[in-house]
Scaffold this motif. Structure first.
Motif, PDB file in Angstrom:
ATOM      1  N   ASN A 215      43.108 -32.036 -37.243  1.00 21.94           N
ATOM      2  CA  ASN A 215      42.179 -32.606 -36.849  1.00 21.94           C
ATOM      3  C   ASN A 215      42.376 -33.377 -35.632  1.00 21.94           C
ATOM      4  O   ASN A 215      43.473 -33.790 -35.292  1.00 21.94           O
ATOM      5  N   MET A 216      41.476 -33.575 -34.839  1.00 19.04           N
ATOM      6  CA  MET A 216      41.540 -34.380 -33.631  1.00 19.04           C
ATOM      7  C   MET A 216      40.273 -35.285 -33.363  1.00 19.04           C
ATOM      8  O   MET A 216      39.113 -34.824 -33.787  1.00 19.04           O
ATOM      9  N   ALA A 217      40.350 -36.284 -32.991  1.00 13.62           N
ATOM     10  CA  ALA A 217      39.304 -37.327 -32.906  1.00 13.62           C
ATOM     11  C   ALA A 217      39.148 -37.798 -31.385  1.00 13.62           C
ATOM     12  O   ALA A 217      39.974 -37.724 -30.692  1.00 13.62           O
ATOM     13  N   ILE A 218      37.852 -37.823 -31.163  1.00 10.62           N
ATOM     14  CA  ILE A 218      37.530 -38.077 -29.577  1.00 10.62           C
ATOM     15  C   ILE A 218      36.724 -39.091 -29.645  1.00 10.62           C
ATOM     16  O   ILE A 218      35.472 -39.159 -30.225  1.00 10.62           O
ATOM     17  N   GLY A 219      36.922 -40.189 -28.601  1.00 10.26           N
ATOM     18  CA  GLY A 219      36.068 -41.219 -28.363  1.00 10.26           C
ATOM     19  C   GLY A 219      35.322 -41.414 -27.368  1.00 10.26           C
ATOM     20  O   GLY A 219      35.875 -41.116 -26.246  1.00 10.26           O
ATOM     21  N   THR A 220      34.020 -41.538 -27.470  1.00  4.60           N
ATOM     22  CA  THR A 220      33.026 -41.568 -26.404  1.00  4.60           C
ATOM     23  C   THR A 220      32.371 -42.883 -26.447  1.00  4.60           C
ATOM     24  O   THR A 220      32.610 -43.891 -27.212  1.00  4.60           O
ATOM     25  N   PHE A 221      31.122 -43.096 -25.908  1.00  2.00           N
ATOM     26  CA  PHE A 221      30.157 -44.433 -26.017  1.00  2.00           C
ATOM     27  C   PHE A 221      29.863 -44.488 -27.423  1.00  2.00           C
ATOM     28  O   PHE A 221      28.936 -43.798 -27.773  1.00  2.00           O
ATOM     29  N   GLY A 222      30.288 -45.446 -28.043  1.00  4.17           N
ATOM     30  CA  GLY A 222      29.894 -45.719 -29.506  1.00  4.17           C
ATOM     31  C   GLY A 222      29.874 -44.699 -30.281  1.00  4.17           C
ATOM     32  O   GLY A 222      29.124 -44.656 -31.465  1.00  4.17           O
TER      33      GLY A 222
ATOM     34  N   SER B 114      28.035 -49.859 -31.633  1.00  2.30           N
ATOM     35  CA  SER B 114      28.536 -50.643 -30.520  1.00  2.30           C
ATOM     36  C   SER B 114      28.070 -49.958 -29.318  1.00  2.30           C
ATOM     37  O   SER B 114      27.807 -48.688 -29.393  1.00  2.30           O
ATOM     38  N   LYS B 115      27.711 -50.931 -28.507  1.00  2.00           N
ATOM     39  CA  LYS B 115      27.124 -50.252 -27.003  1.00  2.00           C
ATOM     40  C   LYS B 115      28.256 -50.077 -26.117  1.00  2.00           C
ATOM     41  O   LYS B 115      27.951 -49.672 -25.064  1.00  2.00           O
ATOM     42  N   PHE B 116      29.426 -50.290 -26.629  1.00  7.08           N
ATOM     43  CA  PHE B 116      30.808 -49.991 -25.732  1.00  7.08           C
ATOM     44  C   PHE B 116      31.445 -48.443 -26.189  1.00  7.08           C
ATOM     45  O   PHE B 116      31.319 -47.974 -27.304  1.00  7.08           O
ATOM     46  N   GLY B 117      32.245 -48.203 -25.229  1.00  3.43           N
ATOM     47  CA  GLY B 117      32.859 -46.911 -25.595  1.00  3.43           C
ATOM     48  C   GLY B 117      34.217 -47.108 -26.455  1.00  3.43           C
ATOM     49  O   GLY B 117      34.457 -48.269 -26.510  1.00  3.43           O
ATOM     50  N   VAL B 118      34.452 -46.164 -27.095  1.00  2.00           N
ATOM     51  CA  VAL B 118      35.715 -46.171 -27.963  1.00  2.00           C
ATOM     52  C   VAL B 118      36.834 -45.792 -27.110  1.00  2.00           C
ATOM     53  O   VAL B 118      37.087 -44.871 -26.945  1.00  2.00           O
TER      54      VAL B 118
ATOM     55  N   LEU C   8      35.149 -52.594 -27.667  1.00  2.00           N
ATOM     56  CA  LEU C   8      35.206 -54.007 -27.145  1.00  2.00           C
ATOM     57  C   LEU C   8      34.934 -55.299 -27.986  1.00  2.00           C
ATOM     58  O   LEU C   8      35.127 -56.369 -28.057  1.00  2.00           O
ATOM     59  N   ASP C   9      33.842 -54.663 -29.036  1.00  2.00           N
ATOM     60  CA  ASP C   9      33.366 -55.785 -29.921  1.00  2.00           C
ATOM     61  C   ASP C   9      33.654 -55.221 -31.389  1.00  2.00           C
ATOM     62  O   ASP C   9      33.113 -56.128 -32.234  1.00  2.00           O
ATOM     63  N   ARG C  10      34.237 -54.220 -31.930  1.00  2.00           N
ATOM     64  CA  ARG C  10      34.645 -53.918 -33.212  1.00  2.00           C
ATOM     65  C   ARG C  10      35.718 -53.220 -33.285  1.00  2.00           C
ATOM     66  O   ARG C  10      36.115 -52.418 -32.614  1.00  2.00           O
ATOM     67  N   ILE C  11      36.453 -53.276 -34.775  1.00  2.00           N
ATOM     68  CA  ILE C  11      37.496 -52.309 -34.996  1.00  2.00           C
ATOM     69  C   ILE C  11      37.033 -51.624 -36.215  1.00  2.00           C
ATOM     70  O   ILE C  11      36.331 -52.231 -37.043  1.00  2.00           O
ATOM     71  N   PHE C  12      37.430 -50.585 -36.305  1.00  2.00           N
ATOM     72  CA  PHE C  12      36.940 -49.624 -37.384  1.00  2.00           C
ATOM     73  C   PHE C  12      38.040 -48.748 -37.898  1.00  2.00           C
ATOM     74  O   PHE C  12      38.837 -48.631 -37.227  1.00  2.00           O
TER      75      PHE C  12
END
Length: 146
Positions: free
Chosen positions: A93-100, A119-123, A140-144
């Motif tokens: 598996n690969m995870a890709i972070g983009t805007f929210g 979130s309105k910010f990028g991962v 910028l505003d949360r941890i998940f």
């Protein structure tokens, strides 16, 4: 070692007693934000077999590079800039972070899934757990976590 730039290229270096330049990979059209080596391509004793590198870019693509032949094997196009990448230690598996949003890719099954991070910010950071297929990340505003 892989070094990447805002110009969209990756330079590969051999680390021993001195730095030795190996080659450059070209293919992204905007700045590169992350690179990862495939954990399944390194054998015991440091022997490299079919080495792969994954790169994410502000151009919205993830590229899979064959380092032995210095070519792009595949390109995964996203609808927004790619900020972060991680690959599970099992290599599936690969995870890709983009805007929210996080997109999960399963390579053997060729399946994709994505989930929205409220979130309105990028991962900008994603890390995989070394023992199980779980990830943790932050904007910028949360941890998940999954």
């Amino acid at each position: 070692m892989a070094c990447f730039s805002e110009k969209g290229f990756i330079s590969l270096w051999l680390l021993n007693r001195n730095f030795k330049f190996l080659f450059v990979l070209l293919g992204h059209h905007k700045g590169i934000t992350s690179v990862i080596f495939d954990p399944l391509t390194i054998k015991k004793r440091g022997e490299i077999v079919n080495p792969l590198l994954f790169s994410g870019s502000l151009d919205g693509s993830v590229k899979i590079w064959d380092l032995q032949f210095q070519t792009c094997k595949a390109s995964i196009d996203k609808t927004s800039p790619v900020f972060s990448l991680t690959k599970s230690p099992c290599g599936c598996n690969m995870a890709i972070g983009t805007f929210g949003r996080i997109s999960m890719l399963n390579f053997p099954k060729n399946e994709t899934a994505s989930f929205e991070i409220k979130s309105k910010f990028g991962v900008f950071l994603i890390c995989s757990h070394p023992m199980v297929d779980k990830i943790i990340g932050c904007t910028l505003d949360r941890i998940f976590y999954t």
